[in-house]
Write a protein that holds these residues in place. Sequence first.
Motif, PDB file in Angstrom:
ATOM      1  N   ARG A   1      -6.475  15.391   1.251  1.00 21.49           N
ATOM      2  CA  ARG A   1      -5.021  15.344   1.209  1.00 21.49           C
ATOM      3  C   ARG A   1      -4.423  15.359   2.623  1.00 21.49           C
ATOM      4  NH1 ARG A   1      -2.166  20.020  -2.108  1.00 21.49           N
ATOM      5  NH2 ARG A   1      -3.303  21.249  -0.564  1.00 21.49           N
ATOM      6  N   ARG A   2      -4.997  16.184   3.497  1.00 19.77           N
ATOM      7  CA  ARG A   2      -4.507  16.218   4.875  1.00 19.77           C
ATOM      8  C   ARG A   2      -4.733  14.879   5.569  1.00 19.77           C
ATOM      9  NH1 ARG A   2      -3.765  21.483   7.007  1.00 19.77           N
ATOM     10  NH2 ARG A   2      -4.309  23.134   5.523  1.00 19.77           N
ATOM     11  N   LEU A   3      -5.881  14.261   5.302  1.00 20.58           N
ATOM     12  CA  LEU A   3      -6.165  12.966   5.909  1.00 20.58           C
ATOM     13  C   LEU A   3      -5.190  11.906   5.427  1.00 20.58           C
ATOM     14  CD1 LEU A   3      -7.944  11.103   7.609  1.00 20.58           C
ATOM     15  CD2 LEU A   3      -9.449  10.853   5.616  1.00 20.58           C
ATOM     16  N   VAL A   4      -4.917  11.881   4.129  1.00 22.50           N
ATOM     17  CA  VAL A   4      -3.967  10.905   3.593  1.00 22.50           C
ATOM     18  C   VAL A   4      -2.582  11.120   4.193  1.00 22.50           C
ATOM     19  CG1 VAL A   4      -2.782  10.157   1.491  1.00 22.50           C
ATOM     20  CG2 VAL A   4      -5.253  10.535   1.465  1.00 22.50           C
ATOM     21  N   ARG A   5      -2.172  12.385   4.302  1.00 25.62           N
ATOM     22  CA  ARG A   5      -0.861  12.680   4.879  1.00 25.62           C
ATOM     23  C   ARG A   5      -0.789  12.232   6.339  1.00 25.62           C
ATOM     24  NH1 ARG A   5       0.958  18.707   4.153  1.00 25.62           N
ATOM     25  NH2 ARG A   5       0.870  17.974   1.988  1.00 25.62           N
ATOM     26  N   ALA A   6      -1.886  12.470   7.093  1.00 29.16           N
ATOM     27  CA  ALA A   6      -1.906  12.032   8.493  1.00 29.16           C
ATOM     28  C   ALA A   6      -1.825  10.520   8.597  1.00 29.16           C
ATOM     29  CB  ALA A   6      -3.167  12.553   9.178  1.00 29.16           C
ATOM     30  N   LEU A   7      -2.514   9.810   7.698  1.00 27.80           N
ATOM     31  CA  LEU A   7      -2.468   8.348   7.720  1.00 27.80           C
ATOM     32  C   LEU A   7      -1.066   7.843   7.385  1.00 27.80           C
ATOM     33  CD1 LEU A   7      -5.869   7.469   6.001  1.00 27.80           C
ATOM     34  CD2 LEU A   7      -5.287   7.279   8.432  1.00 27.80           C
ATOM     35  N   VAL A   8      -0.417   8.497   6.428  1.00 32.46           N
ATOM     36  CA  VAL A   8       0.950   8.089   6.077  1.00 32.46           C
ATOM     37  C   VAL A   8       1.894   8.322   7.247  1.00 32.46           C
ATOM     38  CG1 VAL A   8       2.910   8.626   4.581  1.00 32.46           C
ATOM     39  CG2 VAL A   8       0.619   8.415   3.603  1.00 32.46           C
ATOM     40  N   GLU A   9       1.771   9.492   7.906  1.00 33.72           N
ATOM     41  CA  GLU A   9       2.631   9.770   9.057  1.00 33.72           C
ATOM     42  C   GLU A   9       2.374   8.781  10.186  1.00 33.72           C
ATOM     43  OE1 GLU A   9       1.828  13.784  10.053  1.00 33.72           O
ATOM     44  OE2 GLU A   9       3.013  14.629   8.396  1.00 33.72           O
ATOM     45  N   ARG A  10       1.090   8.417  10.382  1.00 36.47           N
ATOM     46  CA  ARG A  10       0.774   7.447  11.425  1.00 36.47           C
ATOM     47  C   ARG A  10       1.375   6.083  11.104  1.00 36.47           C
ATOM     48  NH1 ARG A  10      -5.404   6.932  13.132  1.00 36.47           N
ATOM     49  NH2 ARG A  10      -4.911   9.112  13.685  1.00 36.47           N
ATOM     50  N   ALA A  11       1.322   5.690   9.833  1.00 33.66           N
ATOM     51  CA  ALA A  11       1.913   4.410   9.443  1.00 33.66           C
ATOM     52  C   ALA A  11       3.427   4.425   9.635  1.00 33.66           C
ATOM     53  CB  ALA A  11       1.566   4.092   7.989  1.00 33.66           C
ATOM     54  N   GLU A  12       4.068   5.542   9.283  1.00 36.16           N
ATOM     55  CA  GLU A  12       5.517   5.642   9.481  1.00 36.16           C
ATOM     56  C   GLU A  12       5.869   5.605  10.964  1.00 36.16           C
ATOM     57  OE1 GLU A  12       6.504   9.220   7.514  1.00 36.16           O
ATOM     58  OE2 GLU A  12       6.535   8.324   5.487  1.00 36.16           O
ATOM     59  N   ARG A  13       5.048   6.283  11.793  1.00 34.34           N
ATOM     60  CA  ARG A  13       5.317   6.265  13.226  1.00 34.34           C
ATOM     61  C   ARG A  13       5.131   4.858  13.800  1.00 34.34           C
ATOM     62  NH1 ARG A  13       1.883  10.392  16.619  1.00 34.34           N
ATOM     63  NH2 ARG A  13       0.250   8.919  16.078  1.00 34.34           N
ATOM     64  N   ALA A  14       4.101   4.143  13.322  1.00 31.62           N
ATOM     65  CA  ALA A  14       3.902   2.766  13.783  1.00 31.62           C
ATOM     66  C   ALA A  14       5.076   1.878  13.381  1.00 31.62           C
ATOM     67  CB  ALA A  14       2.595   2.210  13.212  1.00 31.62           C
ATOM     68  N   GLU A  15       5.627   2.136  12.189  1.00 33.02           N
ATOM     69  CA  GLU A  15       6.782   1.359  11.748  1.00 33.02           C
ATOM     70  C   GLU A  15       7.989   1.630  12.647  1.00 33.02           C
ATOM     71  OE1 GLU A  15       8.822  -1.388   9.522  1.00 33.02           O
ATOM     72  OE2 GLU A  15       6.685  -0.885   9.465  1.00 33.02           O
ATOM     73  N   ARG A  16       8.179   2.908  13.015  1.00 34.32           N
ATOM     74  CA  ARG A  16       9.284   3.231  13.924  1.00 34.32           C
ATOM     75  C   ARG A  16       9.070   2.580  15.294  1.00 34.32           C
ATOM     76  NH1 ARG A  16       8.659   8.461  11.553  1.00 34.32           N
ATOM     77  NH2 ARG A  16       7.459   9.151  13.370  1.00 34.32           N
ATOM     78  N   GLU A  17       7.819   2.584  15.759  1.00 30.02           N
ATOM     79  CA  GLU A  17       7.527   1.959  17.052  1.00 30.02           C
ATOM     80  C   GLU A  17       7.818   0.467  17.003  1.00 30.02           C
ATOM     81  OE1 GLU A  17       3.538   2.887  18.024  1.00 30.02           O
ATOM     82  OE2 GLU A  17       3.934   5.006  18.452  1.00 30.02           O
ATOM     83  N   ARG A  18       7.402  -0.194  15.918  1.00 29.28           N
ATOM     84  CA  ARG A  18       7.682  -1.630  15.796  1.00 29.28           C
ATOM     85  C   ARG A  18       9.186  -1.894  15.777  1.00 29.28           C
ATOM     86  NH1 ARG A  18       3.045  -1.607  12.392  1.00 29.28           N
ATOM     87  NH2 ARG A  18       4.332  -1.247  10.554  1.00 29.28           N
ATOM     88  N   HIS A  19       9.916  -0.995  15.098  1.00 25.95           N
ATOM     89  CA  HIS A  19      11.366  -1.162  15.071  1.00 25.95           C
ATOM     90  C   HIS A  19      11.956  -1.033  16.473  1.00 25.95           C
ATOM     91  CE1 HIS A  19      15.503  -0.863  13.693  1.00 25.95           C
ATOM     92  NE2 HIS A  19      15.632   0.262  14.373  1.00 25.95           N
ATOM     93  N   LEU A  20      11.498  -0.029  17.222  1.00 14.89           N
ATOM     94  CA  LEU A  20      12.003   0.160  18.581  1.00 14.89           C
ATOM     95  C   LEU A  20      11.634  -1.018  19.480  1.00 14.89           C
ATOM     96  CD1 LEU A  20      11.284   3.955  19.147  1.00 14.89           C
ATOM     97  CD2 LEU A  20      13.502   2.864  18.803  1.00 14.89           C
ATOM     98  N   LEU A  21      10.413  -1.525  19.323  1.00 14.33           N
ATOM     99  CA  LEU A  21      10.004  -2.672  20.127  1.00 14.33           C
ATOM    100  C   LEU A  21      10.830  -3.903  19.786  1.00 14.33           C
ATOM    101  CD1 LEU A  21       6.122  -2.257  20.089  1.00 14.33           C
ATOM    102  CD2 LEU A  21       7.660  -1.896  22.022  1.00 14.33           C
ATOM    103  N   ALA A  22      11.133  -4.077  18.495  1.00 12.57           N
ATOM    104  CA  ALA A  22      11.971  -5.219  18.105  1.00 12.57           C
ATOM    105  C   ALA A  22      13.376  -5.077  18.677  1.00 12.57           C
ATOM    106  CB  ALA A  22      12.014  -5.319  16.576  1.00 12.57           C
ATOM    107  N   GLU A  23      13.920  -3.835  18.623  1.00 17.21           N
ATOM    108  CA  GLU A  23      15.247  -3.622  19.196  1.00 17.21           C
ATOM    109  C   GLU A  23      15.242  -3.867  20.701  1.00 17.21           C
ATOM    110  OE1 GLU A  23      18.104  -2.961  17.789  1.00 17.21           O
ATOM    111  OE2 GLU A  23      17.243  -3.074  15.784  1.00 17.21           O
ATOM    112  N   GLN A  24      14.182  -3.427  21.367  1.00 17.55           N
ATOM    113  CA  GLN A  24      14.082  -3.647  22.804  1.00 17.55           C
ATOM    114  C   GLN A  24      13.980  -5.128  23.121  1.00 17.55           C
ATOM    115  OE1 GLN A  24      11.061  -1.354  24.803  1.00 17.55           O
ATOM    116  NE2 GLN A  24      10.770  -2.927  26.342  1.00 17.55           N
ATOM    117  N   ALA A  25      13.189  -5.862  22.328  1.00 17.03           N
ATOM    118  CA  ALA A  25      13.055  -7.304  22.562  1.00 17.03           C
ATOM    119  C   ALA A  25      14.392  -8.019  22.372  1.00 17.03           C
ATOM    120  CB  ALA A  25      12.001  -7.879  21.627  1.00 17.03           C
ATOM    121  N   ARG A  26      15.140  -7.608  21.342  1.00 13.59           N
ATOM    122  CA  ARG A  26      16.446  -8.231  21.129  1.00 13.59           C
ATOM    123  C   ARG A  26      17.406  -7.925  22.289  1.00 13.59           C
ATOM    124  NH1 ARG A  26      15.489  -7.169  15.492  1.00 13.59           N
ATOM    125  NH2 ARG A  26      16.354  -5.077  15.691  1.00 13.59           N
ATOM    126  N   ALA A  27      17.378  -6.666  22.750  1.00 12.64           N
ATOM    127  CA  ALA A  27      18.257  -6.302  23.862  1.00 12.64           C
ATOM    128  C   ALA A  27      17.900  -7.079  25.128  1.00 12.64           C
ATOM    129  CB  ALA A  27      18.165  -4.795  24.121  1.00 12.64           C
TER     130      ALA A  27
END
Length: 406
Positions: free
Chosen positions: A165-191
Motif C-alpha cells: 500500500r505504501r508503494l502504491v501511494r508513493a507511485l501515485v504521488e510521484r505520478a501526480e508530481r510528474a503531472e505538476r512538473e509537466r504543467h509547469l514546464l508547459a506554462e514556462q514554454a508558453r511564457a
Amino acid sequence: MTDGPWHCRHRLAVDVIVAAAFVLVDTGLTLVGATWWPEHPGTLAWAMLGAQALAGASLAVRRIAPLAVIGVLGAFTLVVSLLISPAGVLTPAHPGNVWAPLSTTVAAYGPLFYQRNRRRTAYLALAAFTLVVMRPWDPSATNMTIGLLRTAVGPLLALYFDARRRLVRALVERAERAERERHLLAEQARAEERARLAGEMHDVVTHRVSLMVLQAGALGVTAPDEPTRQAAEELRTAGCQALEELRDLVGILRTAPEGDRTPSVAGFAGLVAESVAVGIPTELIEEGDPALASPVVGRTAYRVLREALTNVRKHAPGARVRVRVAYDNAQVRLTVHNTPPTGSPRSALAGTGSGLGIAQLRQRIELVHGTLRAGPCSDGGFSVEATLPAFVPTAESFAPAAESAG
C-alpha cells in the motif's frame, strides 16, 4: 482521502460476515473435538463455548480496535488453557490439540495493518498473544509450532500488504508530481514563446514604424505648403499612436501567466517556491542588497535560475538544491548547486526541450559581459555559476536623463 459513508458501511458489513463465518467454523471445530471440547461436556463447557463465540464475534471490529480483538481472544485462550491445566476443571477429549480458536489467525493480522501509529504496542501485544496460543508452560512441539504459525502468518501478511500500500501511494504521488512538473514546464514554454514573439514583433515592426514616423516628421518640416505639412503631421501622429499601441501589445505578450510581469531578482523567491511545490527541496540564500542589480541584469539572472531549476527537475529527481545570490557594487554572482539525484531521470521529462538551454544562457550572459560556468561537481552533483556586472547601461537607463534634458 477519507472513505465515504458507503465504504464504511461496506467494510463493516464485510467484517461482520467474516466474524460470523469464523464463529461458525470455530464452533463446529470445537464440537467435533478438534480443539478443547471435552468428551462429556457440562455446564462449564457450554458456557465456554458461548464465550468463544462472543470472542470470535469481536472480529467485527478488527479494523476499528485490532488490539482489543487481540486482547479478547487472547484472554479467552488463556482462560481455557488455565481451566484445563493446571486447574483441571475441563478435560479435552484430545489433549494434544491446539486450544486457541481459529479466529486468532485473522485477529493477528489487524494490529500491524490497522494500527500503523502504534507499532511498538502492536508488537508487544502480538508477542504476548503468541505466548498464550503456544502454551510454553505445557510444552508440545506440535502445539507450539502450530500456535506460532497461527500468530505469525497474519502479521507477515499485514507487513506485506502495508508495504504494498505504501508503494502504491508513493507511485501515485510521484505520478501526480510528474503531472505538476509537466504543467509547469508547459506554462514556462508558453511564457518563453510569448516573450520570443514579443521580442520579434518589437524588433521588426517598431523599426519600420519608427522610420515612417521620422520620414513623416521630416516631410512636415520640408513641405512647401500647409496641406502637405498637415498631412505629414497627421501621419506622424498616427505612427506615434501605433507605436504606443504596439508597446502595450508587447507588454501583454510578455506578461507571465502567474502575474510576474517583469522577470527580476525579486522573482527568485517565486521560482524557489515553485520548485519546492513540485517536491524539489530548494533553499535560497541572498547576500547583499538586490537593488544593486540593474533591470537587465535582474532579468538575465532570473532566466539563469529558471533554467537551472528546470534542469534539476528534468535530470536530477530527488536532489536538494541550494541557490546562493551575492550582490555588491561591482557584480552579481548567482550559484545554483544540486546534490546527486536519488532516482533515475524519467526519459519522457528529460527528453523535453531543445537541449540548448545552457548554450543560449551563455550567449545571453556574454551580451551583458558576464560569464557562465556549468558542470558536475566533486560530490556527484551539478553546479551552475553565473557572474554578471551589477549595472549594464541600456535605453531604460538613459530614458529619464533624456526626458529631463528635453
